[in-house]
Design a protein around this motif. Structure first.
Motif, mmCIF file in Angstrom:
data_model
loop_
_atom_site.group_PDB
_atom_site.id
_atom_site.type_symbol
_atom_site.label_atom_id
_atom_site.label_comp_id
_atom_site.label_asym_id
_atom_site.label_seq_id
_atom_site.Cartn_x
_atom_site.Cartn_y
_atom_site.Cartn_z
ATOM 1 N N UNK A 122 10.357 67.028 -7.034
ATOM 2 C CA UNK A 122 11.657 67.384 -6.463
ATOM 3 C C UNK A 122 12.530 68.078 -7.506
ATOM 4 N N UNK A 123 12.538 67.548 -8.720
ATOM 5 C CA UNK A 123 13.339 68.154 -9.797
ATOM 6 C C UNK A 123 12.824 69.557 -10.103
ATOM 7 N N UNK A 164 13.977 76.740 -7.503
ATOM 8 C CA UNK A 164 14.889 77.423 -6.587
ATOM 9 C C UNK A 164 16.084 78.000 -7.337
ATOM 10 N N UNK A 165 16.594 77.261 -8.337
ATOM 11 C CA UNK A 165 17.698 77.773 -9.139
ATOM 12 C C UNK A 165 17.281 79.024 -9.908
ATOM 13 N N UNK A 206 16.967 86.569 -8.430
ATOM 14 C CA UNK A 206 17.419 87.472 -7.365
ATOM 15 C C UNK A 206 18.722 88.168 -7.764
ATOM 16 N N UNK A 207 19.639 87.387 -8.355
ATOM 17 C CA UNK A 207 20.906 87.971 -8.818
ATOM 18 C C UNK A 207 20.638 89.009 -9.901
#
Length: 159
Positions: free
Chosen positions: A78-79, A85-86, A92-93
Motif C-alpha cells: 500500500x505504501x 502514484x505520487x 505527469x506534471x
C-alpha cells in the motif's frame, strides 16, 4: 482299602487345588497384564494428545506469525503503491512542463532566427539615423518590420 482311597482322594484334592491355584494365578497374571496394558495405553494416548496439542499450538503460532507478515506485506504494498502514484503524478506534471518549455524554446528559437535574419538587413555598419535621410527603406531598422504582419485591433480602428 478305605485308607487307600482317602489318600488318593486327598492327593487329587491337592492336585485340584494346585491346578485351581495355577489357574487362579494365570487369571491374576492376565488381569495384571491387562491392567498394565490399559495403563500403558492410557499413558500412550495421553502422550499422543500432548503431542497433538503441542503441534496444534505450533501451527496456531505459525498462522499468527504468517498473518502478521502478510499484514506487513500488504501495508508495504500500500505504501509503495501510494509512492508510485505520487511519483507518477509528479512525472505527469514534469512532462507537461517539459512540453510547455519545449514550446517556449521553439518560439524563442524562431524569434532569434528572425532577428538574425533581420540583422542581415543591417549589414556590418552600425545604424546612424543622421546619415540616412532618404526614406523608409534607407533606415536599416525598418528592415525588421518588412516581414512583419500588420496587426490591428478593433480598439485602434474606432479612432
Amino acid at each position: 482299602m478305605g485308607s487307600l482311597s482317602g489318600t488318593s482322594s486327598g492327593s487329587s484334592l491337592l492336585q485340584n487345588s494346585a491346578s485351581e491355584e495355577s489357574d487362579l494365578k494365570q487369571v491374576m497374571d492376565q488381569r495384571k497384564r491387562k491392567r498394565k496394558r490399559m495403563v500403558s495405553n492410557r499413558e500412550s494416548a495421553r502422550q499422543s494428545r500432548m503431542r497433538k496439542q503441542k503441534h496444534l499450538d505450533y501451527l496456531t503460532a505459525q498462522v499468527a506469525q504468517l498473518r502478521r507478515e502478510n499484514s506487513q506485506i500488504i501495508t508495504g504494498i500500500s505504501v509503495f503503491t501510494q509512492q508510485y502514484l505520487n511519483v507518477e503524478g509528479e512525472n505527469s506534471i514534469l512532462r507537461a512542463q517539459l512540453a510547455e518549455l519545449s514550446y517556449r524554446l521553439a518560439s524563442l528559437n524562431e524569434i532569434v532566427s528572425f532577428l538574425n535574419a533581420g540583422n542581415e538587413c543591417f549589414g556590418t555598419e552600425p545604424f546612424n539615423s543622421a546619415e540616412s535621410g532618404d526614406g523608409f527603406l534607407s533606415n536599416s531598422w525598418n528592415c525588421v518590420y518588412l516581414n512583419q504582419p500588420i496587426t490591428a485591433s478593433a480598439d485602434l480602428l474606432q479612432y
